[in-house]
Design an enzyme around this catalytic site. Structure first.
Site, PDB file in Angstrom:
ATOM      1  CE  LYS A   1      -1.806   2.698   3.077  1.00 52.72           C
ATOM      2  NZ  LYS A   1      -1.847   3.961   2.312  1.00 52.72           N
TER       3      LYS A   1
ATOM      4  CD  GLU B   1      12.938   4.734   7.978  1.00 54.21           C
ATOM      5  OE1 GLU B   1      12.893   5.589   8.898  1.00 54.21           O
ATOM      6  OE2 GLU B   1      12.675   4.980   6.799  1.00 54.21           O
TER       7      GLU B   1
ATOM      8  CB  CYS C   1      12.866   9.290   8.811  1.00 50.15           C
ATOM      9  SG  CYS C   1      13.650   8.236   7.594  1.00 50.15           S
TER      10      CYS C   1
END
Length: 702
Positions: A214, A292, A326
């Protein structure tokens, strides 16, 4: 445009309208290079399941918007739980044949997929910029990065190797096999809509797994474009499946991926909050999980550092992708002796080098944030910092729409929101420090542990700080450190597992310890019934429910065993020997014949002295019966047929396999299960790995 692309585009009126809208956006950009397809040929208004373009069963769609100008690019299916279940079924069926392909076959397909991405990277970059917003140069860089993962995992597919363990018992041979884990569910983010897919799916497909993915609702087109190229590369139907959904349906799609017993692995990149929810949902099926998650990366500049080099590193570590990664630096710790110099040079470089605008416009270095909510978060962090005494060096405000100026704040303290929270935007809060011990403690004073950066010319300090930072990635005199060849992943609440490098493919492999015997290993007196009794040239298989759990339904000891025996006898089984309690906690060793798979002694873990004996006719039949359980700790079989030995040892879905041996555990070998029988391994050289964190250190400035 090539004729085949045009034919594909104009297949339907809705596709035509989508193409026309997107084509207008691309009008002012350079035409495709020779041999490349036009960007518009990669825009698909359907999801991709079983090698076909499919709509949501409900017929619903949702719109995808360009964050730079708010214009609608097009719409894609808004799929739900039922659609996702179908995709999982497809992937499970495809896995049965895909896992049997050779590493060489998988490598060739992955390599061709990567070549196609590389050949079309400029056009794919236009699509990526339109749905995500980053400048075209950064999008091309991401396409190179993404293709690099496909190249890497094409190579790593052929490097999946097991072990031969030195046996402590002369009559046995101990082997370790690595086999594909199965259907892998994946949920990917919007900030790297190409590379995060190739980093995950490339590893899974290389290992022999199939994928249900997805993509983020903001950036589905890059995912669908990759599906088209995967199909062109020859990757079989059902191996890669992409389910698109809006934010409204995202939770139900994710729940299917987490809770379906047919999905044996989940990989997620996104927020820590959502990652924790997914981890909880995966517990119901004891699913292997890679996460993650968010970061709060420190960027430290020591007094021995080259300040100019540190400023350049800070630019990359903070402002690429408009601060929306990130691993972006979040907290800038600068030694008090060079604080003013660094802030002045940092601010001057930002004002000179960075230009906001539409990512497709020449000269743009800073695109928009992904949506208005992201802008509001950054505004709130700036206001909080200024309200607590910080000063704005440059930037500091929204310029309309989803744009926010690259911002530097000085006089920041660790109690300000911009230092405590992940920014995910173009804010650099600069904090003073005095000593190495102080700043390392400050850098580690967070629940996150993804990335950290520092600049120093002191060799001893470099080694001390690189080892002491509690992060999975460390940049030493470098601000941009991610490469396909290196492991990527965090410590603490920044995630589980690793992606990239040779470590990445391990996330999609199960370990299987095989003990091959054939000699004698007396465990009990000769008169005792042994599960390793010789059986001539035939072979026997147990019920597949061997393990280390407590008794079911709150029952324990002989009372639970008695119920299983009574159930079996009531359904037609016959007692060969034993069958009753002899008082206290004692129960006679019991053999039951005429047992069937619907009996409790076959469906439940016994954890007691019952042997239920079941007839079978063929190898395929018995392997299917042995694997028809949610458990997968140990399995045993006896055979003198060498071909059969290898086939069955590989096909049994258990973490331990005894071949012509009934007692197989030794300290030297890995112990652990597949499926709901557990995660991780104990024993052997694998056991200590469970207690170690991986840290990737990139040393630059050489």
């Amino acid at each position: 445009m090539p004729a085949f692309a045009a034919a594909k585009i104009f297949r339907s009126a809705s596709r035509h309208r989508l193409y026309s809208s997107f084509h207008k956006i691309m009008d002012n950009l350079a035409p495709p290079k020779a041999g490349a397809r036009a960007a518009s040929s990669f825009v698909f208004d359907k999801a991709f399941v079983n090698g076909e373009w499919v709509a949501a069963s409900s017929g619903k769609t949702f719109e995808v918007v360009n964050p730079a100008n708010g214009k609608v690019i097009g719409s894609v299916p808004d799929m739900d739980a039922a659609d996702t279940e179908k995709a999982v079924q497809v992937a499970y069926k495809a896995f049965q044949s895909w896992k049997e392909t050779t590493a060489k076959e998988r490598a060739a397909l992955l390599r061709r997929w990567g070549e196609l991405v590389h050949e079309n990277k400029e056009e794919l970059a236009k699509l990526l910029t339109s749905e995500m917003g980053k400048p075209l140069a950064e999008s091309v860089g991401e396409l190179n990065y993404g293709a690099g993962f496909l190249e890497l995992f094409a190579e790593e597919a052929k490097r999946v190797e097991g072990d031969i363990i030195q046996t402590p018992i002369k009559t046995r041979r101990l082997l370790v096999l690595k086999q594909p884990i199965g259907v892998s569910g994946m949920i990917t983010p919007w900030n790297f809509p190409n590379a995060m897919i190739t980093r995950k799916a490339g590893a899974a497909i290389a290992a022999g797994c199939t994928v249900v993915l997805k993509p983020a609702e903001d950036t589905p087109y890059s995912a669908l474009a990759l599906c088209d190229l995967a199909k062109q590369a020859g990757i079989p139907a059902g191996v890669l499946n992409v389910v698109t959904s809006s934010r409204d349906n995202a939770s139900q799609v994710g729940k299917v991926l987490c809770k379906s017993p047919l999905v044996t692995k989940l990989s997620f990149t996104g927020s820590t909050f959502v990652g924790k929810l997914l981890l909880e949902q995966c517990a119901s099926t004891v699913k292997k999980v890679s996460l993650e998650l968010g970061g709060n990366a420190p960027f430290i500049v020591f007094p021995s550092a080259d300040v100019d080099a540190a400023v350049l590193g800070a630019m990359g570590a903070k402002f690429r992708c408009s601060g929306q990664t990130c691993v972006c630096a979040n907290r800038f710790y600068i030694h008090e002796s060079i604080y003013d110099e660094f802030v002045q040079k940092f601010g001057a470089t930002v004002e000179k080098e960075l230009r906001m605008g539409d990512g497709t416009a020449p000269g743009t270095t800073q695109g928009p944030l992904i949506n208005k909510k992201a802008v509001e978060k950054i505004e709130a962090q700036v206001q909080d910092a200024v309200g607590k005494g910080a000063k704005i060096v440059c930037g500091g405000k929204s310029t309309g729409g989803n744009f926010f100026e690259p911002t530097i704040l000085m006089g920041v303290t660790d109690d300000m929101r911009c230092a405590k929270e992940e920014n995910f935007g173009p804010i650099a809060g600069v904090i003073k420090f005095k000593t190495e011990e102080e700043v390392v403690a400050l850098a580690n004073a967070t629940s996150s542990g993804l990335a950290g950066y520092f600049y120093s010319r002191d060799l001893g300090q470099i080694w001390r700080v690189a080892e002491r930072l509690e992060t999975g990635l460390v940049g030493v005199n470098e601000g941009v450190i991610s490469v396909p060849d290196a492991p990527f992943g965090g410590w603490k609440e920044s995630g589980l597992g690793r992606e990239g490098g040779r470590y990445g493919i391990d996330e999609y492999l199960e370990i299987k310890y095989v003990c091959m015997g054939g000699g004698h290993f007396p465990l009990c007196p000769p008169t005792a019934l042994s599960p390793g009794a010789p059986c001539g040239s035939t072979w026997t298989a147990g019920t597949g429910h061997t393990g280390c759990h407590t008794a079911d339904s709150g029952k324990s000891g002989s009372s639970g065993i008695e119920a299983q025996v009574q159930d079996a006898v009531s359904k037609g089984a016959k007692i060969v020997c034993g069958g009753k309690s002899t008082g206290g906690n004692f129960f006679e060793p019991t053999v039951l014949t005429g047992v069937s798979d619907d009996m409790r002694c076959a469906k439940e873990e016994n954890f007691g002295p019952i042997a239920g004996v079941i007839k079978f006719k063929t190898e395929d039949e018995v392997v299917a019966l042995a694997n028809a359980t949610s458990s997968g700790l140990a399995g045993y079989f006896y055979s003198r047929d060498l071909g059969q030995i290898w086939r069955v040892a590989e096909r049994l879905e258990t973490g331990l396999v005894g071949v012509n041996e009934g007692v197989i555990s030794v300290p030297d070998a890995p112990f652990g299960g597949w499926k709901e029988s557990g995660l991780g391994r104990e024993g052997g050289r694998y056991g200590i790995d469970e207690y170690l964190e991986i840290k990737y250190v990139c040393m630059g400035g050489l």
